[in-house]
Design an enzyme around this catalytic site. Sequence first.
Site, PDB file in Angstrom:
ATOM      1  N   ARG A   1       2.034  11.414  -8.287  1.00  0.00           N
ATOM      2  CA  ARG A   1       1.424  11.520  -6.944  1.00  0.00           C
ATOM      3  C   ARG A   1       2.293  10.873  -5.864  1.00  0.00           C
ATOM      4  NH1 ARG A   1      -4.639  12.146  -6.716  1.00  0.00           N
ATOM      5  NH2 ARG A   1      -5.173  12.845  -8.791  1.00  0.00           N
TER       6      ARG A   1
ATOM      7  N   GLU B   1      -8.626  -6.569   6.039  1.00  0.00           N
ATOM      8  CA  GLU B   1      -7.775  -5.552   5.413  1.00  0.00           C
ATOM      9  C   GLU B   1      -8.632  -4.804   4.400  1.00  0.00           C
ATOM     10  OE1 GLU B   1      -8.401  -7.127   2.272  1.00  0.00           O
ATOM     11  OE2 GLU B   1      -6.340  -6.710   1.690  1.00  0.00           O
ATOM     12  N   MET B   2      -8.023  -4.163   3.412  1.00  0.00           N
ATOM     13  CA  MET B   2      -8.824  -3.253   2.594  1.00  0.00           C
ATOM     14  C   MET B   2      -8.620  -3.379   1.084  1.00  0.00           C
ATOM     15  SD  MET B   2      -8.805   0.135   5.021  1.00  0.00           S
ATOM     16  CE  MET B   2     -10.214   0.823   4.190  1.00  0.00           C
TER      17      MET B   2
ATOM     18  N   ARG C   1      -0.201  -8.666  -3.725  1.00  0.00           N
ATOM     19  CA  ARG C   1      -0.323  -7.635  -2.694  1.00  0.00           C
ATOM     20  C   ARG C   1       0.463  -8.091  -1.471  1.00  0.00           C
ATOM     21  NH1 ARG C   1      -2.179  -4.624   1.181  1.00  0.00           N
ATOM     22  NH2 ARG C   1      -3.496  -5.484   2.830  1.00  0.00           N
TER      23      ARG C   1
ATOM     24  N   GLY D   1       0.811  -1.213   0.000  1.00  0.00           N
ATOM     25  CA  GLY D   1       0.000   0.000   0.000  1.00  0.00           C
ATOM     26  C   GLY D   1       0.844   1.262   0.000  1.00  0.00           C
TER      27      GLY D   1
ATOM     28  N   ASP E   1      -2.215  -6.548  14.035  1.00  0.00           N
ATOM     29  CA  ASP E   1      -3.099  -6.103  15.111  1.00  0.00           C
ATOM     30  C   ASP E   1      -4.186  -7.153  15.302  1.00  0.00           C
ATOM     31  OD1 ASP E   1      -2.309  -3.018  15.260  1.00  0.00           O
ATOM     32  OD2 ASP E   1      -2.452  -3.614  13.146  1.00  0.00           O
TER      33      ASP E   1
END
Length: 235
Positions: free
Chosen positions: A44, A180-181, A88, A21, A205
């Site tokens: 970016r 997660e995301m 990922r 990420g 976590d």
Amino acid sequence: MPTPHIEAGPDAFAELVLLPGDPLRAQEIAEGFFTDPVRVTAVRNMYGFTGTFAGKPVSVMGSGMGIPSMLIYATELVREYGVQRIVRVGTCGSVSPRLRLGDLFLASGAGTDSSVNRIRFKGYDLGATPSFDLLNRVYQKAVEHELPVQVGPVFSTDLFYAADPEQVSLLEQFGFLGIEMEAAGLYGLAMQEGFEALAVMVATDSLLTHESVSPEMRQSGPRNAIQVALEALLG
Ligand code: HPA
């Protein structure tokens, strides 16, 4: 060949891209694991690098947090740069006693509260799954290294700050190991586009006990994940 979000030239990316990420994590991976890394994009500040590992080309690029940001980069990598495998690499929260802090976690399927896969799949529910070949190779390598590794479903949420206080117990009840995301969005794209994907995570976590890994393990856990993924896929 540059896209709205990636300024690299046509052959700038390897067939295999690691996708953390955090763009600074991408830089650390490139500098720590690749031979002769070259930065190929920085739009970016979302850095991407290409180098070699065990003599074979490999890339790494930041994706940002959450499915929409990640999918911008993953889609452009696959459609515009011919990328064929995206792994990922990241962290996740544990929602199960089976997934202990510091464990490696390979997501064999991904549920989600995001609507992206329904949008893709015309309203049907997609069984969002990774490449078995990638998963199997990374799993075998983790076992070989005697690293604690778990395989099971992950939940990819759009809301880091959950709206439903019962969400964690529901996920645990249904056998999810982590939260997660991004994984569900990546797997849905891979199924639509026909490339290979896998999410390799480290549990940092616990949403059950509210414990976190030590600062040392927060560094070493993801490093182990990356080493294992690179060895498994290129070694
Ligand atoms: N929720 C969502 N994403 C995460 C978490 C979490 O608790 N931990 C790491 N990524």
